[in-house]
Design a protein around this motif. Structure first.
Motif, PDB file in Angstrom:
ATOM      1  N   ASP A 222       0.834  -1.203   0.000  1.00  0.00           N
ATOM      2  CA  ASP A 222       0.000   0.000   0.000  1.00  0.00           C
ATOM      3  C   ASP A 222       0.873   1.259   0.000  1.00  0.00           C
ATOM      4  O   ASP A 222       0.537   2.261  -0.655  1.00  0.00           O
ATOM      5  CB  ASP A 222      -0.926  -0.002   1.222  1.00  0.00           C
ATOM      6  N   LEU A 223       1.967   1.211   0.760  1.00  0.00           N
ATOM      7  CA  LEU A 223       2.888   2.350   0.804  1.00  0.00           C
ATOM      8  C   LEU A 223       3.479   2.618  -0.576  1.00  0.00           C
ATOM      9  O   LEU A 223       3.541   3.770  -1.025  1.00  0.00           O
ATOM     10  CB  LEU A 223       4.000   2.072   1.820  1.00  0.00           C
ATOM     11  N   ILE A 224       3.900   1.548  -1.252  1.00  0.00           N
ATOM     12  CA  ILE A 224       4.485   1.693  -2.587  1.00  0.00           C
ATOM     13  C   ILE A 224       3.454   2.253  -3.560  1.00  0.00           C
ATOM     14  O   ILE A 224       3.745   3.159  -4.356  1.00  0.00           O
ATOM     15  CB  ILE A 224       5.027   0.336  -3.083  1.00  0.00           C
ATOM     16  N   ALA A 225       2.219   1.741  -3.490  1.00  0.00           N
ATOM     17  CA  ALA A 225       1.162   2.216  -4.386  1.00  0.00           C
ATOM     18  C   ALA A 225       0.837   3.682  -4.124  1.00  0.00           C
ATOM     19  O   ALA A 225       0.607   4.464  -5.054  1.00  0.00           O
ATOM     20  CB  ALA A 225      -0.093   1.355  -4.219  1.00  0.00           C
ATOM     21  N   ALA A 226       0.814   4.089  -2.837  1.00  0.00           N
ATOM     22  CA  ALA A 226       0.515   5.477  -2.493  1.00  0.00           C
ATOM     23  C   ALA A 226       1.591   6.412  -3.014  1.00  0.00           C
ATOM     24  O   ALA A 226       1.298   7.476  -3.574  1.00  0.00           O
ATOM     25  CB  ALA A 226       0.353   5.615  -0.983  1.00  0.00           C
ATOM     26  N   LYS A 227       2.854   6.035  -2.836  1.00  0.00           N
ATOM     27  CA  LYS A 227       3.950   6.877  -3.302  1.00  0.00           C
ATOM     28  C   LYS A 227       3.976   6.942  -4.829  1.00  0.00           C
ATOM     29  O   LYS A 227       4.299   7.976  -5.421  1.00  0.00           O
ATOM     30  CB  LYS A 227       5.272   6.344  -2.761  1.00  0.00           C
ATOM     31  N   SER A 229       1.389   6.821  -6.829  1.00  0.00           N
ATOM     32  CA  SER A 229       0.293   7.648  -7.322  1.00  0.00           C
ATOM     33  C   SER A 229       0.321   9.061  -6.762  1.00  0.00           C
ATOM     34  O   SER A 229      -0.580   9.854  -7.053  1.00  0.00           O
ATOM     35  CB  SER A 229      -1.048   6.986  -6.982  1.00  0.00           C
ATOM     36  N   GLY A 230       1.326   9.362  -5.921  1.00  0.00           N
ATOM     37  CA  GLY A 230       1.443  10.707  -5.378  1.00  0.00           C
ATOM     38  C   GLY A 230       0.518  11.001  -4.219  1.00  0.00           C
ATOM     39  O   GLY A 230       0.350  12.158  -3.837  1.00  0.00           O
ATOM     40  N   GLN A 231      -0.074   9.979  -3.619  1.00  0.00           N
ATOM     41  CA  GLN A 231      -0.973  10.178  -2.482  1.00  0.00           C
ATOM     42  C   GLN A 231      -0.178  10.341  -1.196  1.00  0.00           C
ATOM     43  O   GLN A 231       0.993   9.958  -1.105  1.00  0.00           O
ATOM     44  CB  GLN A 231      -1.943   9.000  -2.353  1.00  0.00           C
ATOM     45  N   ASP A 232      -0.856  10.893  -0.162  1.00  0.00           N
ATOM     46  CA  ASP A 232      -0.220  11.049   1.137  1.00  0.00           C
ATOM     47  C   ASP A 232      -0.061   9.686   1.804  1.00  0.00           C
ATOM     48  O   ASP A 232      -0.941   8.818   1.701  1.00  0.00           O
ATOM     49  CB  ASP A 232      -1.067  11.960   2.035  1.00  0.00           C
ATOM     50  N   VAL A 233       1.044   9.537   2.487  1.00  0.00           N
ATOM     51  CA  VAL A 233       1.296   8.289   3.204  1.00  0.00           C
ATOM     52  C   VAL A 233       0.536   8.306   4.518  1.00  0.00           C
ATOM     53  O   VAL A 233       0.528   9.317   5.226  1.00  0.00           O
ATOM     54  CB  VAL A 233       2.807   8.109   3.456  1.00  0.00           C
ATOM     55  N   ALA A 234      -0.127   7.190   4.832  1.00  0.00           N
ATOM     56  CA  ALA A 234      -0.934   7.115   6.052  1.00  0.00           C
ATOM     57  C   ALA A 234      -0.055   7.302   7.285  1.00  0.00           C
ATOM     58  O   ALA A 234       1.101   6.875   7.318  1.00  0.00           O
ATOM     59  CB  ALA A 234      -1.666   5.777   6.112  1.00  0.00           C
ATOM     60  N   ALA A 235      -0.632   7.943   8.303  1.00  0.00           N
ATOM     61  CA  ALA A 235       0.100   8.157   9.556  1.00  0.00           C
ATOM     62  C   ALA A 235       0.349   6.824  10.239  1.00  0.00           C
ATOM     63  O   ALA A 235      -0.492   5.920  10.180  1.00  0.00           O
ATOM     64  CB  ALA A 235      -0.703   9.076  10.466  1.00  0.00           C
ATOM     65  N   PRO A 236       1.487   6.665  10.900  1.00  0.00           N
ATOM     66  CA  PRO A 236       1.783   5.393  11.570  1.00  0.00           C
ATOM     67  C   PRO A 236       0.862   5.149  12.754  1.00  0.00           C
ATOM     68  O   PRO A 236       0.382   6.100  13.391  1.00  0.00           O
ATOM     69  CB  PRO A 236       3.241   5.574  12.022  1.00  0.00           C
ATOM     70  N   GLU A 237       0.605   3.878  13.033  1.00  0.00           N
ATOM     71  CA  GLU A 237      -0.226   3.524  14.173  1.00  0.00           C
ATOM     72  C   GLU A 237       0.549   3.747  15.469  1.00  0.00           C
ATOM     73  O   GLU A 237       1.762   3.563  15.525  1.00  0.00           O
ATOM     74  CB  GLU A 237      -0.655   2.052  14.087  1.00  0.00           C
ATOM     75  N   ALA A 238      -0.171   4.158  16.500  1.00  0.00           N
ATOM     76  CA  ALA A 238       0.471   4.380  17.793  1.00  0.00           C
ATOM     77  C   ALA A 238       0.865   3.051  18.415  1.00  0.00           C
ATOM     78  O   ALA A 238       0.088   2.093  18.413  1.00  0.00           O
ATOM     79  CB  ALA A 238      -0.483   5.129  18.720  1.00  0.00           C
ATOM     80  N   ALA A 239       2.071   2.995  18.944  1.00  0.00           N
ATOM     81  CA  ALA A 239       2.550   1.774  19.582  1.00  0.00           C
ATOM     82  C   ALA A 239       1.881   1.610  20.941  1.00  0.00           C
ATOM     83  O   ALA A 239       1.610   2.601  21.624  1.00  0.00           O
ATOM     84  CB  ALA A 239       4.069   1.821  19.741  1.00  0.00           C
ATOM     85  N   PRO A 240       1.581   0.372  21.357  1.00  0.00           N
ATOM     86  CA  PRO A 240       0.958   0.174  22.675  1.00  0.00           C
ATOM     87  C   PRO A 240       1.897   0.584  23.790  1.00  0.00           C
ATOM     88  O   PRO A 240       3.119   0.428  23.689  1.00  0.00           O
ATOM     89  CB  PRO A 240       0.667  -1.336  22.707  1.00  0.00           C
ATOM     90  N   LYS A 241       1.316   1.151  24.861  1.00  0.00           N
ATOM     91  CA  LYS A 241       2.110   1.583  26.001  1.00  0.00           C
ATOM     92  C   LYS A 241       2.205   0.458  27.028  1.00  0.00           C
ATOM     93  O   LYS A 241       1.273  -0.337  27.172  1.00  0.00           O
ATOM     94  CB  LYS A 241       1.477   2.821  26.635  1.00  0.00           C
ATOM     95  N   PRO A 242       3.311   0.369  27.760  1.00  0.00           N
ATOM     96  CA  PRO A 242       3.441  -0.668  28.790  1.00  0.00           C
ATOM     97  C   PRO A 242       2.345  -0.525  29.837  1.00  0.00           C
ATOM     98  O   PRO A 242       1.933   0.590  30.177  1.00  0.00           O
ATOM     99  CB  PRO A 242       4.832  -0.402  29.390  1.00  0.00           C
ATOM    100  N   SER A 243       1.854  -1.646  30.352  1.00  0.00           N
ATOM    101  CA  SER A 243       0.799  -1.620  31.367  1.00  0.00           C
ATOM    102  C   SER A 243       1.349  -1.081  32.676  1.00  0.00           C
ATOM    103  O   SER A 243       2.430  -1.488  33.125  1.00  0.00           O
ATOM    104  CB  SER A 243       0.226  -3.033  31.588  1.00  0.00           C
TER     105      SER A 243
END
Length: 386
Positions: A222-227, A229-243
């Motif tokens: 998806d990243l390769i396809a977005a780049k 076609s000139g589309q914006d790259v999706a924001a990265p997902e937030a990493a889980p925080k330690p409990s």
């Protein structure tokens, strides 16, 4: 048809069969080419003589063992085969073991074994069926590509497979490698343990490998396809925080709620945390079903479509007032059915599918109704699996 990566003789006792070894898995990793930044020029890795700087042909490269600085003993590939001529062409089974005794860490890679020709099909089938009936694996040694392997040969899905294994001295001791493993000072309360076990049971699923996919590989595409076609790259997902250990009870409570279990409306006692999940009678003590019980449940707990409900559901519910069971349980989720099964103390509920939970609850209701009628025979009310 795939090409074999090794051919030789598989033997046990005086029985032998010519076999070929095939790769059982394949790599779907997205591969990139190295190019120079700002250009489309590929960058290649060359084998270069570090003294002259000249490229060396692959056929002119030999193995050398350094005995002193700048001094080497040269070893040719055929010389490695000569020191173990038999094992380089033979997988010789020396014993048969129960694989349940072998820890998973010892297994490395899996290969398919196939007969080298149709004329060897009978001997191949003999070994495959014998291993299947015995439920054991043959332990063997063999050499391939200049390395010796410890191997387990077993019967799987009508064929023979070979699992290469690590030697004992190749397996690291975790207590020596990890410096911060928990010690006996880490105290877990019975309530925390019970809630964690409930969460595990709530999230229990049947193993189906087709349900799992390499999502990262898809995101790379998806990243390769977005780049491209000139589309914006999706924001990265937030990493889980330690409990947070202090809020562990609250985290467990919210985890159970998200899994479908309602939270306790009352407040915890002194030192507890409000909003803890309701503990049913079945979970007053931490639930730890034995492995044998799980195996028995897995063997006997066929779906209602097979004509048999999970054993034990009616028996455990007899003699006590069950929770209200609606006329149509098909509208409830698996989590809701599981909660009701916990209130009735139906055994093996954590191993049941949704349809098995519904069948067990319906049977429990029928038994309870029969008990109220003083001796009326309970009816078997099993709903066919959808």
């Amino acid at each position: 048809m795939a090409r074999p990566i090794w051919s030789g003789i598989l033997s046990f006792g005086l029985v032998s069969v010519p076999v070929s070894l095939y790769a059982a898995t394949e790599d779907h990793t997205v591969h990139f080419r190295q190019i120079q930044r700002g250009t489309s020029d590929r960058v290649r890795n060359l084998r270069v003589n570090e003294r002259t700087g000249e490229e060396v042909a692959f056929g002119d490269i030999v193995k050398g063992f350094e005995t002193a600085e700048g001094e080497y003993v040269v070893v040719e590939p055929e010389e490695l085969d000569q020191i173990s001529p038999g094992r380089s062409k033979t997988i010789e089974i020396t014993g048969f073991v129960d694989l349940e005794q072998v820890e998973p860490i010892f297994f490395d890679k899996t290969y398919y074994l196939g007969p080298k020709g149709k004329e060897y099909g009978k001997v191949y089938t003999l070994l495959q069926r014998a291993l299947e009936q015995a439920n054991r694996a043959g332990i063997a040694m063999f050499s391939m590509r200049g390395k010796e392997y410890l191997t387990a040969v077993r019967a799987e899905n009508g064929i023979l497979t070979a699992h290469t294994m690590h030697f004992a001295d190749e397996v690291r001791d975790p207590h020596r490698e990890i410096g911060n493993l928990p010690t006996g000072d880490a105290v877990v309360s019975d309530r925390e343990l019970g809630m964690a076990e409930q969460l595990i049971e709530m999230l229990a699923v049947d193993w189906n490998p087709d349900d799992y996919h390499d999502t990262f590989e898809q995101k790379v595409h998806d990243l390769i396809a977005a780049k491209q076609s000139g589309q914006d790259v999706a924001a990265p997902e937030a990493a889980p925080k330690p409990s947070n250990v202090i809020d562990l009870m609250d985290i467990l409570s919210r985890s159970l709620e998200s899994a479908g279990r309602p939270a306790d409306s009352g407040k915890a006692g002194k030192g507890g945390t409000s909003g803890a999940p309701a503990r049913s009678t079945a979970s007053a003590e931490p639930t730890r079903p034995a492995a044998a019980s799980r195996s028995k449940a897995a063997a006997g707990g066929r779906s209602s479509a097979g004509g048999k409900a999970p054993a034990g559901g009616a028996k455990s519910a007899a003699g006590k007032a069950p929770a209200a069971v609606p006329e149509d349980l098909s509208a409830l989720t698996k989590a809701e059915l599981y909660r009701r099964a916990g209130e009735l103390e139906i055994p093996h509920r954590s191993t049941m599918t949704r349809d098995q939970l519904q069948a067990a609850l319906e049977e429990a209701a029928a038994v309870a109704e029969g008990t109220e009628r003083k001796g009326a025979k309970p009816r078997r009310h099993l709903r066919a699996a959808s």
